[in-house]
Scaffold this active site. Structure first.
Site, PDB file in Angstrom:
ATOM      1  N   GLU A  38      -8.137   7.268   7.430  1.00  0.00           N
ATOM      2  CA  GLU A  38      -9.223   7.546   8.390  1.00  0.00           C
ATOM      3  C   GLU A  38      -9.540   6.232   9.125  1.00  0.00           C
ATOM      4  OE1 GLU A  38     -12.742   8.406   6.136  1.00  0.00           O
ATOM      5  OE2 GLU A  38     -13.865   9.192   7.851  1.00  0.00           O
ATOM      6  N   LYS A 109     -13.720  15.387  12.666  1.00  0.00           N
ATOM      7  CA  LYS A 109     -14.244  15.555  11.299  1.00  0.00           C
ATOM      8  C   LYS A 109     -15.464  16.468  11.260  1.00  0.00           C
ATOM      9  CE  LYS A 109     -15.400  12.653   7.266  1.00  0.00           C
ATOM     10  NZ  LYS A 109     -15.508  11.252   6.800  1.00  0.00           N
ATOM     11  N   CYS A 142     -11.095  12.828   4.926  1.00  0.00           N
ATOM     12  CA  CYS A 142     -11.884  12.281   3.825  1.00  0.00           C
ATOM     13  C   CYS A 142     -12.877  13.277   3.223  1.00  0.00           C
ATOM     14  CB  CYS A 142     -12.559  10.988   4.275  1.00  0.00           C
ATOM     15  SG  CYS A 142     -12.980   9.935   2.852  1.00  0.00           S
TER      16      CYS A 142
HETATM   17  C1  ACM Z   1     -15.633   9.436   3.805  1.00  0.00           C
HETATM   18  O1  ACM Z   1     -15.683  10.572   4.248  1.00  0.00           O
HETATM   19  N1  ACM Z   1     -15.188   8.435   4.533  1.00  0.00           N
HETATM   20  C2  ACM Z   1     -16.059   9.148   2.428  1.00  0.00           C
END
Ligand code: ACM
Length: 263
Positions: A38, A109, A142
């Site tokens: 990420e 995201k 993530c």
């Molecule tokens: C995350 O989503 N970077 C923990």
């Protein structure tokens, strides 16, 4: 096909350097799919929205997407990578997919973690799966792992392998991905970063490394160390992810009782 992660420790703010390291690495490897962390090109611990804006890029017009598309085409490799995306006034924590054919798609995201909520707009793309020359690839980022609906939605949409760019700071994800993969019969490549960041007087963040390739039967095919930069790859047969039968009586998807899942 060979699926791989590149577990890196990005240099905060040095986009060119972070991207060119990938270029150097890819030239010496033969994997079909390489997953990067990420925000692999920028680093993670922003201290202001202005800083995020400055380091963000348009997708697919921006430098990082263009460069990864170029590398993908040159080396005939699919690359999934996390970037800070700018679209007008909105900033997204995004992941892009590139391949031999160039830019393929972007995912924003869905479930933002912690201070990401200060900088980024929650993703509006939903979960996408792209049918590619090597198989059906889905993207999540993530903390999305914490919401089982993410991997489930990708699997229901036909993903055979989930590319999972990450910047994990909590310890649970590598073990949890075993269940995510088992319950959906999908492969996953979780590419986490390693190292620390401590910027602008904020708390020190320690990224847990332990990137992982998980089979669709819940086997850990490869797990990286916690603290080293590492490239790891494993052979995966995506045909295995297409068969959702558990035994002669049970099918992971057909046995779902959606009527009872509404809250
Ligand atoms: C995350 O989503 N970077 C923990």
């Amino acid at each position: 096909m060979k699926a791989a992660f590149f577990q890196t420790a990005p240099v905060f703010g040095d986009i060119k350097k972070n991207v060119e390291r990938v270029s150097d690495l890819v030239s010496s490897r033969t994997a079909d799919l390489i997953v990067l962390p990420e925000l692999f090109n920028t680093g993670y611990q922003f201290i202001s929205k202005a800083e995020v804006r400055e380091l963000s890029e348009e997708v697919p017009k921006g430098y990082t997407t263009q460069r990864l598309a170029e590398i993908s085409a040159e080396k005939s490799v699919y690359i999934a990578a996390g970037v800070a995306e700018r679209d007008g006034d909105s900033l997204y924590n995004s992941a892009i997919l590139t391949g031999p054919e160039g830019f393929i798609g972007v995912y924003r995201k869905t479930h933002l973690f912690y201070e990401e909520k200060l900088w980024f707009t929650p993703g509006d793309t939903g979960f996408s799966v792209w049918k590619t020359g090597i198989g059906a690839i889905g993207l999540m980022i993530c903390f999305d792992w914490f919401f089982p609906e993410s991997a489930r939605t990708l699997a229901l949409k036909g993903a055979e392998i989930i590319a999972h760019p990450s910047n994990l700071v909590l310890p649970y994800c590598p073990d949890a991905m075993i269940t995510r993969c088992l319950e959906n019969r999908v492969f996953a490549v979780t590419a986490n970063r390693t190292g620390h960041e401590e910027r602008g007087g904020k708390e020190r963040l320690t990224f847990i490394g332990t990137s992982q390739i998980t089979s669709c039967r819940g086997k850990v095919l490869l797990r990286a160390s916690a603290a080293r930069e590492e490239f790891g790859e494993a052979e995966v047969d995506l045909n295995e992810a297409r068969d959702k039968n558990l035994n002669t009586f049970n099918n992971l998807f057909e046995d779902r009782r959606e009527a009872f899942y509404k809250s």
